[in-house]
Design a protein around this motif. Structure first.
Motif, PDB file in Angstrom:
ATOM      1  N   GLU A 143     131.062  -3.176 -40.728  1.00 61.52           N
ATOM      2  CA  GLU A 143     132.366  -2.591 -40.020  1.00 61.52           C
ATOM      3  C   GLU A 143     132.998  -3.592 -39.085  1.00 61.52           C
ATOM      4  N   GLY A 144     134.188  -4.262 -39.251  1.00 63.37           N
ATOM      5  CA  GLY A 144     134.599  -5.167 -38.431  1.00 63.37           C
ATOM      6  C   GLY A 144     135.971  -5.807 -39.239  1.00 63.37           C
ATOM      7  N   VAL A 145     136.140  -7.027 -38.874  1.00 62.85           N
ATOM      8  CA  VAL A 145     137.537  -7.373 -39.366  1.00 62.85           C
ATOM      9  C   VAL A 145     137.744  -7.229 -40.757  1.00 62.85           C
ATOM     10  N   SER A 197     136.221  -5.184 -43.260  1.00 67.78           N
ATOM     11  CA  SER A 197     136.535  -3.962 -43.951  1.00 67.78           C
ATOM     12  C   SER A 197     137.810  -3.602 -43.166  1.00 67.78           C
ATOM     13  N   ALA A 198     138.370  -3.646 -41.999  1.00 67.79           N
ATOM     14  CA  ALA A 198     139.860  -3.102 -41.772  1.00 67.79           C
ATOM     15  C   ALA A 198     140.602  -3.894 -42.678  1.00 67.79           C
ATOM     16  N   GLU A 199     140.612  -5.026 -43.273  1.00 68.85           N
ATOM     17  CA  GLU A 199     141.700  -5.554 -44.006  1.00 68.85           C
ATOM     18  C   GLU A 199     141.324  -4.762 -45.494  1.00 68.85           C
ATOM     19  N   LEU A 200     140.047  -4.920 -46.043  1.00 67.62           N
ATOM     20  CA  LEU A 200     139.853  -4.363 -47.241  1.00 67.62           C
ATOM     21  C   LEU A 200     139.917  -2.841 -47.539  1.00 67.62           C
ATOM     22  N   GLY A 201     139.907  -2.145 -46.333  1.00 70.92           N
ATOM     23  CA  GLY A 201     140.024  -0.629 -46.453  1.00 70.92           C
ATOM     24  C   GLY A 201     138.513  -0.256 -47.198  1.00 70.92           C
ATOM     25  N   LEU A 202     137.666  -0.856 -46.725  1.00 68.42           N
ATOM     26  CA  LEU A 202     136.387  -0.179 -47.218  1.00 68.42           C
ATOM     27  C   LEU A 202     135.664   0.352 -45.912  1.00 68.42           C
TER      28      LEU A 202
END
Lengths: 345, 431
Positions: B194-196, B198-203
């Protein structure tokens, strides 16, 4: 433009403006008695939908058909997919059938990216929404709607316009695509949500984040309300529906604090009484229905530009130079086209 | 009795030596050209090569019984030999689960029959890895397999009381509980760090705190009951800090790091290619730096592969549908060379310590992790550190190919592995 449309980040400013301008030209088709162009005749567009989404699917279907493409709808339900077929095998099947473009909606983030990069198919891939990742054509139709109202005309972006996106940012593919695209088009984006519904890592996004809707409303040129699923409450993202609606819902009082020219937008389907009250949803400032209409034009533009491969100037030419019934003579005999149009309707 | 003369190898990366193996033991170590009693010995020319004690893996998934489509004890131990390992700990998450004396003895016996590598079974902490009821730890220890390491790996022993009891109970036979530290509620639907990214990838995000909070709890419990806890595949900078603090207290805490967490970061997930999907997930550059430093200063005791074979169809799909894990036995030493040795963080004797001595000590494996000296068991690994080549998964002897290193250039190549004097790997090929 790239061969696929997976993320709004795939689009340069020029690409994005070209799509908006092309959609503007194609939108005129919708005002004609015969809403059809021969541009993609003989090309096959597959709508590969792993998630139920009637709205998005029929929008893509209408767009492809207005461009005279052959459309195959492949729904995961009741198909080989429900029997456990992998994405890879489905893709190989579609490839064998000669799909020129695959429009994919998938419950898993990254599935369209996989489809486009794994060598399973050769055609163009259009992301029609993947998991909690992106929904680039939604962002394009939103930008198209905003530009029509806020910056009428073609050739430009949304420079300096302040756009507020409110709601479940964490789980929203619409928000991710909008942040990227609106930034590309020069707008300033502010996300508003309870902190639980903002992703960890949002600090690197090209936007502001606020937890206070009332502070942001007076400075907004458009306010986009996102659907908030009631079930999120059960995972403790917020205490109750009523508390959410009180703090982050848009009602008449709040709408009155927006500038007079400001738009209320919603990608649908709306949760009336949750993120938006009926009064706001039904007000003339709300563009929800207009967004749906614009969606067809945007998707026509995307399919045209990905599959047509022609220079930008030709799309408007095709739309304006001749009546649709006359245009087909350039390539195929008129009777064939006429019959196609009959059966398509 | 067969003899082997390893000529001119740099023992633990030091001066060149001739090493004579006679039968199952090291007979003599001498200056190059020294008159060792090597008549009739097979000669291995090893100039420029580094000789290490046979590597020991505390964390291997051999998949048998139950998932022989991805690996068997035979194929997995051949892969181990190719990677320079002479002993591996076989994790308990098989089908059926290794939670009884019968299953651990079966795995142990399959290892003996394979002959490529000693297989030391790990026993499950709880019945069926369910985290509810202690498995018969004593029976597994008393069995022919002589289990010392217990783990529900793949799942976390998240119930604090069960964890406490397990830590206390294994004290009776000097056992150790190896914890897969993952707070389950914080990682529901988790797909990546969880971090930068995951925020972009929507995972779905796997927060570092989900690992760190469990490690913090477990070191406190281990201290309270004065028992041994081992942290599996430690992956975050915060976990390093907690283990460092626990060790400073003198608590009996040990930890391992995987090769992939020493090299790869979550930036790779941007490809959505499931070869990078692993649990715990690939973390950030900051974490990678902290893990390397901690392995260098000994806060992290050892490298363990978490070798996790999966059939092709479980990776040839969309990210969320893919299985977690990567194979690692055949590339581990190369990754350690690149990240630790070639960077100057660790010398070869340090590698011997972190990949042989310490894991053997944690697992209480007699006969492994011993010095390269006369009279010691001839468990040896010979590698050519000057070798450079691209990883070709089709050359793996593991049954699975799910490596994140395909086509990546890695340094070093194991040429020979000796298990009690017998070459299990010769010229880079299993023998």
């Amino acid at each position: 433009m790239k061969r696929h449309l997976i993320s709004a980040a795939d689009l340069s400013r020029d690409d994005a403006v070209l799509i908006l301008d092309t959609a503007e030209e194609l939108a005129r088709i919708a005002d004609r008695p015969i809403k059809k162009l021969p541009t993609l005749r003989g090309r096959t567009v597959v709508n590969l939908f792993y998630e139920d989404s009637t709205r998005t699917r029929i929008s893509f279907e209408a767009a492809a058909k207005r461009l005279s493409a052959d459309v195959i709808n492949f729904s995961a339900k009741g198909s080989s997919v429900s029997k456990g077929e992998s994405l890879k095998d489905t893709a190989l099947t579609l490839e064998a059938m000669g799909a020129d473009a695959v429009v994919i909606r998938h419950h898993d983030s990254g599935a369209p990216h996989r489809l486009a990069t794994s060598g399973w198919i050769n055609g163009s891939v259009v992301n029609a929404g993947d998991g909690t990742h992106e929904h680039p054509t939604q962002a394009l139709l939103d930008a198209f709607t905003m530009r029509r109202h806020l910056e009428p005309g073609t050739g430009g972006g949304l420079d300096g316009r302040r756009i507020t996106v409110v709601g479940d940012i964490l789980h929203s593919r619409v928000a991710r695509s909008n942040v990227l695209l609106l930034h590309t088009l020069g707008a300033q984006v502010t996300l508003v949500a309870p902190p639980t519904l903002v992703p960890v890592g949002v600090a690197t996004w090209p936007c502001e984040v606020s937890y206070d809707l009332d502070a942001v409303l007076p400075k907004s040129d458009a306010v986009m309300m996102l659907r908030v699923q009631r079930e999120r409450m059960n995972a403790a993202f917020f205490p109750t529906e009523r508390e959410y609606a009180r703090r982050y819902g848009l009602d008449g009082d709040r709408m009155a604090r927006m500038p007079e020219h400001a738009l209320v937008m919603h990608p649908g389907p709306m949760n009336r009484g949750m993120e938006i009250t009926a009064e706001v949803a039904d007000s003339p400032r709300c563009t929800a229905v207009e967004q749906v209409a614009n969606g067809v034009s945007i998707r026509m533009a995307v399919l045209y530009l990905l599959l047509g491969g022609a220079s930008p100037g030709e799309a408007p030419a095709a739309g304006t130079s001749a009546a649709p019934s006359a245009a087909p003579s350039a390539t195929l005999s008129a009777p064939t086209t006429a019959r196609t149009e009959e059966t398509d309707r | 009795m067969s003899k082997t003369l390893i000529r001119g190898a740099q023992v633990l990366g030091g001066e060149a030596r001739d090493v004579l193996v006679d039968g199952e033991t090291i007979a003599a170590v001498g200056e190059p050209g020294a008159a060792l009693p090597a008549d009739g010995a097979e000669v291995v020319e090893a100039a420029g090569h580094v000789l290490l004690p046979g590597l020991v893996d505390l964390h291997t998934h051999l998949r048998e019984p139950g998932r022989e489509d991805s690996e068997t004890v035979l194929t997995g131990t051949r892969a181990a030999a190719r990677g320079g390992f002479t002993a591996v700990h076989a994790m308990a998450n098989t089908f059926p689960v290794a939670d009884t004396a019968g299953v651990v003895e079966q795995v142990w016996r399959l290892g003996r029959e394979s002959g490529y590598c000693d297989v030391q079974p790990v026993g499950a902490v709880t019945v069926g890895l369910e985290g509810k009821q202690l498995a018969e730890l004593g029976a597994m220890h008393e069995s022919a397999a002589g289990v010392v390491v217990f783990s529900d790996d793949g799942k976390c022993v998240d119930d604090a009381v069960i964890m406490r009891r397990a830590l206390e109970y294994v004290k009776a036979f000097d056992g150790v509980v190896a914890q897969h530290a993952q707070e389950p509620r914080l990682t529901e639907g988790a797909q990546m760090n969880e971090g930068v990214v995951s925020a972009e990838l929507g995972l779905g995000g796997w927060p570092a705190a989900a690992e760190e909070s469990v490690i913090a709890r477990d070191v406190l419990l281990a201290a309270h009951v004065d028992s041994r806890v081992h942290v599996c595949h430690l992956s975050t900078a915060g976990s390093v800090e907690i283990v460092r603090w626990a060790k400073s207290k003198g608590w009996r805490v040990t930890a391992e790091v995987t090769p992939h967490h020493l090299l790869l970061t979550d930036e790779l997930v941007r490809s959505y290619d499931p070869v990078y999907k692993v649990n715990p997930p690939l973390r950030t550059e900051t974490d990678v730096r902290a893990l390397r430093e901690a392995l260098a200063d000994g806060t992290i005791d050892c490298v363990a592969t978490d070798h996790a074979p999966h059939p092709q169809e479980d990776k040839d799909c969309e990210w969320a549908a893919a299985a977690m894990g990567m194979v690692g036995l055949e590339t581990a030493l190369s990754v350690v060379q690149q990240t630790m040795v070639d960077t100057g963080l660790l010398d070869w004797s340090g590698v011997a310590d972190r990949m042989s001595h310490r894991p053997a000590a944690i697992g209480r494996l007699d006969g492994h992790g011993r010095p390269v000296a006369p009279g010691e068991p001839a468990n040896l690994t010979l590698l050519d550190p000057a070798y450079r080549g691209r990883v070709d998964p089709h050359r793996f002897v593991s049954r699975s190919r799910n490596t994140p290193y395909a086509d990546r250039e890695l340094p070093g190549r194991v040429t020979h592995t000796f298990l009690r004097g017998r070459a299990t790997l010769a010229g880079g090929e299993p023998a």
